[in-house]
Design a protein around this motif. Structure first.
Motif, PDB file in Angstrom:
ATOM      1  N   VAL A 174       2.485 -11.661 -10.472  1.00  0.00           N
ATOM      2  CA  VAL A 174       3.368 -11.038  -9.224  1.00  0.00           C
ATOM      3  C   VAL A 174       2.842  -9.463  -9.394  1.00  0.00           C
ATOM      4  CG1 VAL A 174       5.236 -10.239  -8.637  1.00  0.00           C
ATOM      5  CG2 VAL A 174       5.016 -12.446  -8.937  1.00  0.00           C
ATOM      6  N   ILE A 175       2.701  -8.908 -10.441  1.00  0.00           N
ATOM      7  CA  ILE A 175       2.636  -7.327 -10.560  1.00  0.00           C
ATOM      8  C   ILE A 175       0.848  -7.375 -10.173  1.00  0.00           C
ATOM      9  CG2 ILE A 175       2.361  -5.407 -12.247  1.00  0.00           C
ATOM     10  CD1 ILE A 175       5.168  -6.443 -11.420  1.00  0.00           C
ATOM     11  N   SER A 176       0.113  -7.979 -10.517  1.00  0.00           N
ATOM     12  CA  SER A 176      -1.359  -7.676 -10.451  1.00  0.00           C
ATOM     13  C   SER A 176      -1.670  -7.891  -8.869  1.00  0.00           C
ATOM     14  CB  SER A 176      -2.193  -8.682 -11.386  1.00  0.00           C
ATOM     15  OG  SER A 176      -2.114  -9.790 -11.096  1.00  0.00           O
ATOM     16  N   GLN A 177      -1.147  -8.795  -8.380  1.00  0.00           N
ATOM     17  CA  GLN A 177      -1.484  -9.267  -6.928  1.00  0.00           C
ATOM     18  C   GLN A 177      -0.750  -8.221  -5.919  1.00  0.00           C
ATOM     19  OE1 GLN A 177      -3.903 -11.520  -6.168  1.00  0.00           O
ATOM     20  NE2 GLN A 177      -4.156 -11.689  -8.556  1.00  0.00           N
TER      21      GLN A 177
ATOM     22  N   TYR B 196      -4.317  -5.473 -13.807  1.00  0.00           N
ATOM     23  CA  TYR B 196      -2.939  -5.596 -14.028  1.00  0.00           C
ATOM     24  C   TYR B 196      -1.887  -4.679 -13.842  1.00  0.00           C
ATOM     25  CZ  TYR B 196       1.311  -6.393 -16.977  1.00  0.00           C
ATOM     26  OH  TYR B 196       2.815  -6.649 -17.475  1.00  0.00           O
ATOM     27  N   ILE B 197      -2.187  -3.419 -14.428  1.00  0.00           N
ATOM     28  CA  ILE B 197      -1.173  -2.457 -14.201  1.00  0.00           C
ATOM     29  C   ILE B 197      -1.751  -1.085 -14.367  1.00  0.00           C
ATOM     30  CG2 ILE B 197      -0.515  -1.950 -16.708  1.00  0.00           C
ATOM     31  CD1 ILE B 197       2.260  -2.489 -16.155  1.00  0.00           C
ATOM     32  N   GLY B 198      -3.308  -0.977 -14.407  1.00  0.00           N
ATOM     33  CA  GLY B 198      -3.539   0.384 -14.541  1.00  0.00           C
ATOM     34  C   GLY B 198      -4.036   0.999 -12.980  1.00  0.00           C
ATOM     35  N   LYS B 199      -3.353   0.237 -11.923  1.00  0.00           N
ATOM     36  CA  LYS B 199      -3.768   0.815 -10.407  1.00  0.00           C
ATOM     37  C   LYS B 199      -2.421   1.053  -9.829  1.00  0.00           C
ATOM     38  CE  LYS B 199      -3.911  -4.044  -8.935  1.00  0.00           C
ATOM     39  NZ  LYS B 199      -4.691  -4.878  -8.398  1.00  0.00           N
ATOM     40  N   PHE B 200      -2.465   1.992  -8.960  1.00  0.00           N
ATOM     41  CA  PHE B 200      -1.140   2.182  -8.373  1.00  0.00           C
ATOM     42  C   PHE B 200      -1.370   2.134  -6.653  1.00  0.00           C
ATOM     43  CE2 PHE B 200       2.138   4.717  -6.248  1.00  0.00           C
ATOM     44  CZ  PHE B 200       3.172   4.207  -6.657  1.00  0.00           C
ATOM     45  N   GLU B 201      -1.194   1.170  -6.184  1.00  0.00           N
ATOM     46  CA  GLU B 201      -1.455   0.968  -4.800  1.00  0.00           C
ATOM     47  C   GLU B 201      -0.154   1.375  -3.840  1.00  0.00           C
ATOM     48  OE1 GLU B 201      -3.292  -2.858  -4.238  1.00  0.00           O
ATOM     49  OE2 GLU B 201      -4.997  -2.374  -5.643  1.00  0.00           O
ATOM     50  N   GLY B 202       0.076   2.676  -3.573  1.00  0.00           N
ATOM     51  CA  GLY B 202       1.296   2.913  -3.099  1.00  0.00           C
ATOM     52  C   GLY B 202       1.495   2.322  -1.605  1.00  0.00           C
ATOM     53  N   LYS B 203       0.392   2.106  -0.842  1.00  0.00           N
ATOM     54  CA  LYS B 203       0.811   1.591   0.495  1.00  0.00           C
ATOM     55  C   LYS B 203       1.395   0.106   0.334  1.00  0.00           C
ATOM     56  CE  LYS B 203      -3.898  -0.997   0.863  1.00  0.00           C
ATOM     57  NZ  LYS B 203      -4.200  -0.713  -0.641  1.00  0.00           N
ATOM     58  N   GLU B 204       1.269  -0.626  -0.710  1.00  0.00           N
ATOM     59  CA  GLU B 204       1.882  -1.679  -0.948  1.00  0.00           C
ATOM     60  C   GLU B 204       3.444  -1.610  -0.750  1.00  0.00           C
ATOM     61  OE1 GLU B 204       0.646  -4.667  -1.051  1.00  0.00           O
ATOM     62  OE2 GLU B 204      -1.351  -4.082  -1.153  1.00  0.00           O
ATOM     63  N   LEU B 205       4.080  -0.506  -1.044  1.00  0.00           N
ATOM     64  CA  LEU B 205       5.393  -0.567  -1.131  1.00  0.00           C
ATOM     65  C   LEU B 205       5.766  -0.416   0.477  1.00  0.00           C
ATOM     66  CD1 LEU B 205       6.074   2.340  -3.995  1.00  0.00           C
ATOM     67  CD2 LEU B 205       6.608  -0.291  -3.886  1.00  0.00           C
ATOM     68  N   LEU B 206       4.869  -0.281   1.539  1.00  0.00           N
ATOM     69  CA  LEU B 206       5.367  -0.527   2.750  1.00  0.00           C
ATOM     70  C   LEU B 206       5.430  -1.757   3.213  1.00  0.00           C
ATOM     71  CD1 LEU B 206       3.210   2.488   4.145  1.00  0.00           C
ATOM     72  CD2 LEU B 206       5.875   2.595   3.530  1.00  0.00           C
ATOM     73  N   SER B 207       5.119  -2.655   2.407  1.00  0.00           N
ATOM     74  CA  SER B 207       4.897  -4.333   2.703  1.00  0.00           C
ATOM     75  C   SER B 207       6.245  -5.103   2.329  1.00  0.00           C
ATOM     76  CB  SER B 207       3.656  -4.836   1.891  1.00  0.00           C
ATOM     77  OG  SER B 207       3.815  -6.245   2.294  1.00  0.00           O
TER      78      SER B 207
ATOM     79  N   LYS C 221       6.536  -8.059   2.145  1.00  0.00           N
ATOM     80  CA  LYS C 221       6.382  -9.344   1.320  1.00  0.00           C
ATOM     81  C   LYS C 221       6.042  -8.608  -0.213  1.00  0.00           C
ATOM     82  CE  LYS C 221       2.285 -12.339   0.097  1.00  0.00           C
ATOM     83  NZ  LYS C 221       2.128 -12.006  -1.175  1.00  0.00           N
ATOM     84  N   VAL C 222       5.773  -7.457  -0.497  1.00  0.00           N
ATOM     85  CA  VAL C 222       5.900  -7.012  -1.681  1.00  0.00           C
ATOM     86  C   VAL C 222       7.374  -6.911  -2.556  1.00  0.00           C
ATOM     87  CG1 VAL C 222       5.387  -5.027  -3.316  1.00  0.00           C
ATOM     88  CG2 VAL C 222       3.663  -5.984  -1.788  1.00  0.00           C
ATOM     89  N   TRP C 223       8.216  -6.411  -1.598  1.00  0.00           N
ATOM     90  CA  TRP C 223       9.406  -6.017  -2.006  1.00  0.00           C
ATOM     91  C   TRP C 223      10.157  -7.660  -2.041  1.00  0.00           C
ATOM     92  CZ3 TRP C 223      11.854  -2.083  -3.513  1.00  0.00           C
ATOM     93  CH2 TRP C 223      11.075  -0.784  -3.267  1.00  0.00           C
ATOM     94  N   ALA C 224      10.006  -8.527  -1.190  1.00  0.00           N
ATOM     95  CA  ALA C 224      10.435  -9.915  -1.366  1.00  0.00           C
ATOM     96  C   ALA C 224      10.057 -10.592  -2.584  1.00  0.00           C
ATOM     97  CB  ALA C 224      10.067 -10.609  -0.003  1.00  0.00           C
ATOM     98  N   THR C 225       8.666 -10.295  -2.946  1.00  0.00           N
ATOM     99  CA  THR C 225       8.454 -10.873  -4.131  1.00  0.00           C
ATOM    100  C   THR C 225       8.814 -10.449  -5.484  1.00  0.00           C
ATOM    101  OG1 THR C 225       6.114 -11.360  -2.955  1.00  0.00           O
ATOM    102  CG2 THR C 225       6.081 -11.673  -5.370  1.00  0.00           C
TER     103      THR C 225
END
Length: 569
Positions: A72-75, A251-262, A264-268
């Protein structure tokens, strides 16, 4: 195919270390003259603080912490998804878990009598929740049982799945149909290997819970501690594999901030923390009903929540170190290797990666699959114990005598095994997935939403505050008792974020299912899932027409609060 000495010796060591620890603790307790189980006035056992805490930690930390959380975190944006996960934990899952613990300690009963006491109209809600838990535990036992063929095969040299791990999972273990649209009628025959594995899991669960909570507590010490030790060994060893750094970076070494606007990400993220900490199943209420009247459930809740999340995060390092190593060996990207989550990640991707350990591959395979087994067993113990307690308390509520623990445990364990046989058929894994989706996910979200409404309408914020304060007043460092803290945040999640976000996620999942049929399964199988969901909904509403008032005393007349007020006056 030869037997692997390292795999066999590792398995024997892990099998016997538990009983040895148990015997050691038994004689230590005898030398210290530790008293036998405490029993309350109504004949219910009372859990000591450590027993209570370990039971809830074992319940919360399960298989999903290893095979679902890292995926879940990585994807979903790496660290960005972790931020969403933490926010959802603070605003929804942990608060609901805490409120269940407070209710359980205050009323001192398992779920069905508890909801009936809060207000009789919620009696059918309690039954719907109990039926949901029974069905979920029936297929969860099967999920745990999947580890047993792999543990046995880990003692063979070479590992039998190395030629094609996907074929081994689908054909050797599950014996799945190649095409669900072109198969003989029915679910197919029961697979003896899976039926035996399920029987073993149900027997282990029965023996662990049948002889009282003191015995279960001793077993839980081992089954909680062992996965922690094994995951540490697993993470340290995988960190030295070639390509491990690339896997961890993904897994956890990236921060894709745009995903916080999705959305689907919050639901997951919300679904992950809800299904990991697992409020809504009634176990937090039931276990807390066995807690001491003077137990700081707030502190225990925070410990359980932190332990659950930390274990998930640490486990992800080991999982993706292995995925990174596989990508390195095959000359492909980590993203290409990290496409599967859940059983596919554990039984296909990670199973295949065991070859990376060379001469230690059998040792690491046994270690990994035994870790999955013990993680699953802790949750199985908690859910089965919850079902047994619900049955016992409901019988007492109806005027019947409480059965001996071994009898009620036998009834529940036998019923779980018989229902679970459905999942040992050739089509059993697909049935399991559909039942999990419609009952274990969608209906659970509805349960969490309705439960938060019950707490708001018929239990109330003031009673929560006073229940926690009265239970903690006089404890070390808490002369006036503990308040819900921080209060403004607790009021926000109690009245708004818990009901709104659980309802929102349920609605989101429901709409998605209407737009896109789940899993691409045949219409008959999906109709079965929708029918189950409808039956559970119907059960929930059976007694909601009742108008009788709450059986709880008015706050100003509650003897629990009066006694405390007199003491501090």
């Amino acid at each position: 195919m030869a037997t692997s000495a390292s795999g066999l010796l590792t398995l024997l060591f892990l099998i016997f270390i538990g009983p040895l620890i148990y015997v050691g603790r038994y004689f230590l307790r005898k030398r210290q003259d530790t008293p036998e189980s405490k029993v309350s006035k109504d004949g219910r056992e009372v859990l000591e603080t450590r027993e209570y805490m370990f039971a809830l930690i074992g319940y919360a930390i399960g298989i999903g912490n290893v095979w679902r959380f890292p995926y879940v975190i990585s994807q979903n944006g790496g660290t960005a998804a972790l931020v969403a996960y933490i926010i959802c934990a603070v605003l929804v899952s942990v608060p609901l878990f805490l409120y269940e613990m407070i209710v359980g300690q205050y009323i001192g009963l398992s779920t069905i009598p508890t909801y009936n006491k809060i207000r009789p109209r919620w009696l059918s809600f309690g039954f719907a929740q109990a039926f949901m838990l029974f069905l979920v535990q029936s297929y969860f036992s099967m999920i745990i049982a999947y580890t047993l063929p792999y543990i046995a095969a880990s003692c063979q040299d070479p590992l039998p799945w190395l030629d094609n791990s996907e074929d081994y999972w689908k054909k050797t273990v599950l014996n799945k149909f190649d095409d669900l649209d072109n198969k003989p009628a029915g679910l197919g025959p029961i697979q003896p290997k899976l039926a035996l594995s399920l029987f073993i899991v149900c027997c282990i669960t029965y023996v662990s819970i049948a002889f009282g909570k003191k015995v279960l507590a001793q077993v839980t010490y081992v089954t909680v501690t062992m996965p922690v030790v094994l995951i540490i060994i697993f993470v340290i060893r995988t960190a030295f594999l070639p390509g491990a750094g690339d896997g961890i970076q993904f897994y956890i070494g990236k921060f894709e901030g745009k995903e916080l606007l999705s959305l689907k990400v919050w639901a997951t993220a919300l679904s992950q923390i809800l299904f990991s900490l697992s409020p809504g199943f009634g176990t937090a209420i039931t276990y807390s009903s066995f807690a001491k009247p003077k137990e700081d459930v707030f502190k225990i809740c925070m410990i359980v929540a932190v332990a659950n999340s930390v274990f998930s995060i640490i486990g992800g390092f080991g999982i993706f170190a292995m995925v990174g190593n596989m990508a390195f060996k095959d000359g492909v990207s980590v993203a290409e290797k990290a496409k599967a989550g859940g059983p596919g990640l554990a039984f296909i991707v990670i199973a295949e990666a065991m070859d990376s350990f060379g001469v230690f591959k059998n040792f690491m395979a046994v270690l990994f699959f035994v870790m999955l087994l013990t993680l699953g067993l802790d949750s199985a113990f908690a859910w089965t114990e919850t079902l047994v307690s619900i049955m016992d308390d409901t019988m007492v509520m109806k005027g019947y005598k409480r059965l001996p623990a071994w009898k009620s445990s036998l009834i529940v364990s036998t019923a779980l095994f018989l229902v679970g046989l459905v999942y040992t058929t050739r089509m059993g894994n697909e049935v399991l997935d559909v039942v999990d989706h419609y009952v274990g996910i969608l209906f659970l979200l509805v349960i969490c939403f309705i439960e938060s409404i019950i707490f708001n309408i018929d239990f109330g914020w003031e009673r929560f505050e006073k229940a926690l304060q009265s239970a903690t007043r006089g404890l070390v460092g808490l002369p006036e008792g503990r308040s819900l803290f921080p209060k403004y945040l607790c009021r926000l999640d109690f009245h708004f974020t818990v009901p709104v976000m659980t309802f929102g996620l349920a609605l989101y999942t429901f709409v998605n299912d209407l737009q896109t049929p789940y899993g691409g399964y045949p219409s008959g199988l999906l109709a079965f899932g929708w029918t189950l969901l409808a039956l559970f909904f119907a059960t929930m509403f059976v007694t909601m027409w009742k108008t009788e008032p709450s059986q709880l005393p008015p706050i100003e007349e509650d003897e629990k609060f009066k006694i405390e007020e007199e003491i501090t006056a």
